[in-house]
Write an enzyme that holds these catalytic residues in place. Structure first.
Site, PDB file in Angstrom:
ATOM      1  N   GLY A   1     -12.591  -4.351   1.810  1.00 54.51           N
ATOM      2  CA  GLY A   1     -13.944  -4.041   2.154  1.00 54.51           C
ATOM      3  C   GLY A   1     -14.155  -2.868   1.332  1.00 54.51           C
ATOM      4  O   GLY A   1     -15.531  -3.875  -0.049  1.00 54.51           O
TER       5      GLY A   1
ATOM      6  N   ARG B   1       0.504  -1.547  -0.178  1.00 55.86           N
ATOM      7  CA  ARG B   1      -0.515  -0.468  -0.015  1.00 55.86           C
ATOM      8  C   ARG B   1       0.980   0.995  -0.589  1.00 55.86           C
ATOM      9  O   ARG B   1       0.274   2.555  -0.451  1.00 55.86           O
ATOM     10  CB  ARG B   1      -1.094   0.307   1.291  1.00 55.86           C
ATOM     11  CG  ARG B   1      -2.037  -0.414   1.187  1.00 55.86           C
ATOM     12  CD  ARG B   1      -2.805  -0.736   2.110  1.00 55.86           C
ATOM     13  NE  ARG B   1      -4.122  -1.348   1.760  1.00 55.86           N
ATOM     14  CZ  ARG B   1      -5.365  -1.643   2.948  1.00 55.86           C
ATOM     15  NH1 ARG B   1      -4.818  -0.909   4.090  1.00 55.86           N
ATOM     16  NH2 ARG B   1      -6.545  -2.374   2.660  1.00 55.86           N
TER      17      ARG B   1
ATOM     18  N   LYS C   1     -17.082 -18.155   1.667  1.00 52.63           N
ATOM     19  CA  LYS C   1     -18.571 -18.588   2.580  1.00 52.63           C
ATOM     20  C   LYS C   1     -19.035 -17.336   1.609  1.00 52.63           C
ATOM     21  O   LYS C   1     -18.973 -16.600   1.182  1.00 52.63           O
ATOM     22  CB  LYS C   1     -18.989 -17.477   3.804  1.00 52.63           C
ATOM     23  CG  LYS C   1     -18.458 -18.094   5.249  1.00 52.63           C
ATOM     24  CD  LYS C   1     -18.620 -17.431   6.826  1.00 52.63           C
ATOM     25  CE  LYS C   1     -17.954 -18.595   7.566  1.00 52.63           C
ATOM     26  NZ  LYS C   1     -19.183 -18.012   8.813  1.00 52.63           N
TER      27      LYS C   1
ATOM     28  N   GLY D   1      -8.546  -8.811  -0.047  1.00 54.08           N
ATOM     29  CA  GLY D   1      -7.187  -9.448   0.662  1.00 54.08           C
ATOM     30  C   GLY D   1      -7.054 -10.587   0.610  1.00 54.08           C
ATOM     31  O   GLY D   1      -5.419 -10.523   0.045  1.00 54.08           O
TER      32      GLY D   1
HETATM   33  C1  3PG Z   1      -8.739  -1.702   5.097  1.00 53.48           C
HETATM   34  O1  3PG Z   1      -7.719  -2.168   5.419  1.00 53.48           O
HETATM   35  O2  3PG Z   1      -9.276  -2.401   5.316  1.00 53.48           O
HETATM   36  C2  3PG Z   1      -8.770  -0.347   5.331  1.00 53.48           C
HETATM   37  O3  3PG Z   1      -7.856   0.343   5.206  1.00 53.48           O
HETATM   38  C3  3PG Z   1      -9.986   0.197   6.313  1.00 53.48           C
HETATM   39  O4  3PG Z   1      -9.565  -0.721   8.009  1.00 53.48           O
HETATM   40  P1  3PG Z   1     -10.951  -1.079   8.568  1.00 53.48           P
HETATM   41  O5  3PG Z   1     -11.796  -2.277   7.806  1.00 53.48           O
HETATM   42  O6  3PG Z   1     -10.874  -0.810   9.232  1.00 53.48           O
HETATM   43  O7  3PG Z   1     -12.614   0.366   8.592  1.00 53.48           O
HETATM   44 MG    MG Z   2     -10.687  -4.296   6.534  1.00 51.95          MG
END
Ligand code: 3PG
Ligand code: MG
Length: 402
Positions: A380, A39, A200, A357
């Site tokens: 996310g 990142r 899932k 991820g």
């Molecule tokens: C992540 O790593 O998915 C983002 O930085 C968001 O982090 P968070 O899910 O803690 O809001």
């Molecule tokens: Mg996250």
């Protein structure tokens, strides 16, 4: 929401201005050391460009999920240090993100220099999207740039409210991310395939429902495919599945059929009696899974079939692994198909966009992340975009335009 109304920071006159840059410095850190700087690396071109244009760059970010105010274990100090190393310049660290000390430190940042402010989430106002907290942050900048696509699914003060308080722009990385997703979802070269995997199905139902309207082929793998097999009446033994979602799986199959979207499911599987590295395993057709075994990966016939599908396509969107890739030997299916997607990309035959991820970790483990057309830095936020949702951090950049 017209995304074309987002203003790129590249178009702004930033010389001598304090540019408040929302980045996502939420990177893995162990014993005070950044263990994966993907990142950070991806932020470098945008930051270097700001410096080269004479901006006074003030980087703000969250880090982890502090529960109750400042937590030394979640300080951004080590991340700021690593960012400086990667940039090859000294980066100042300011131990708070608002207040007199922060404002004083920011005033000291010269043209072409960078300071990183302490973790935004040390203040309750951040996650509450509190306008008063955003106003405090705004005192540290003349312009606001959001380059944190991976945090854009959060309506927090630094990603949402702040965009309404200062002239706001999108950063280079955020624009790159959005462009990659729009290329695949809005104006792709057809036929297009989406590969959706992961453990899932419950977490991916909205994604599948949205994608079956957008793509020509939907390849389903990972633990979530088991629920689809179950919905066809297949005996999946002890495999992970969500039997209460069999109805949703059927609905998705029917909707896909109506839209002319072909659903591709595994035809064979790597099975074992237990989920453990190096355990005895076998390859069987999905129709012949013994009752005491569980499916842990797709088998070679599935990979071959899925590879054929990729060869017919011009665009691939990939989210989620095909098996339990973290545990050997259950990563082979994911790795083999990733290598095939990479080969087709290198040959100029396939545009490949991947995100999430686990997905990125799997592509890295296969050694092919660098061969994909685009690999997102988001987890996310990538998923929510695939669900067709409006991300508050992106919407704010559109709405905040005069
Ligand atoms: C992540 O790593 O998915 C983002 O930085 C968001 O982090 P968070 O899910 O803690 O809001
Ligand atoms: Mg996250």
């Amino acid at each position: 929401m017209n995304l074309d109304h987002i203003k790129p920071i590249a178009d702004a006159d930033v010389a001598g201005k304090r540019v408040l840059a929302r980045a996502d410095l939420n990177v893995p850190v162990k014993d005070g050391k950044v263990t994966d700087d993907t990142r950070l690396t991806r932020l470098l071109p945008g930051l270097k460009s700001l410096c080269a244009r004479g901006a006074r760059v003030i980087v703000i970010s969250h880090f982890g999920r502090p529960k109750d105010g400042p937590d030394p274990a979640l300080s951004l100090r080590p991340v700021a240090g690593r960012l400086g190393e990667l940039l090859g310049m000294s980066v100042a660290f300011v131990p708070d993100c608002v207040g007199g000390e922060a404002e004083g430190a920011v005033a000291e940042v010269g043209r072409g220099q960078i300071a990183v402010l302490e973790n935004l989430r040390f203040h309750k106002g951040e996650e509450k999207n509190d306008p008063a907290f955003a106003a405090e942050l705004a005192r540290c900048g003349d312009l606001y740039v959001n380059d944190a696509f991976s945090a854009a699914h959060r309506a927090h003060a630094s990603t949402e409210a702040l965009a309404h308080l200062l002239p706001c722009y999108a950063g280079a990385l955020l624009l790159e991310e959005i462009t990659a997703l729009r290329t695949v979802l809005e104006h792709p070269q057809r036929p297009t395939a989406a590969l959706v995997g992961g453990a899932k199905v419950s977490t991916k139902i909205p994604v599948l429902k949205h994608l079956l309207d957008k793509v020509d082929k939907l390849i389903i793998g990972g633990g979530m495919a088991n629920t689809f097999l179950l919905s066809h009446g297949v005996d999946i033994g002890k495999s992970l599945a969500e039997p209460d979602l069999v109805g949703d799986a059927r609905e998705i199959m029917t909707a896909a059929k109506h839209r002319g979207c072909a659903v591709v499911l595994p035809v064979d599987a790597v099975i074992a009696r237990e989920f453990r590295a190096g355990t005895a395993h076998a390859i069987v057709p999905t129709l012949a899974v013994p009752s005491n075994a569980m499916i842990l990966d797709v088998g070679p016939k599935s990979v071959a079939h899925m590879s054929e599908v990729l060869k017919e396509c011009k665009t691939l969107l990939w989210n989620g692994p095909l098996g339990a890739f973290e545990v050997s030997p259950f990563g082979e299916g994911t790795f083999a198909l990733a290598r095939e997607a990479a080969r087709l990309t290198r040959a100029g035959k396939l545009v490949t966009v991947a995100g999430g991820g686990d997905t990125v970790a799997a592509l890295n483990a296969a050694g092919v992340a660098g061969d994909f057309t685009y690999v997102s830095t988001a987890g996310g936020a990538f998923l929510e975009w695939l669900e067709g949702r409006e991300l508050p951090g992106v919407a704010a950049l559109v709405q905040a335009q005069p």
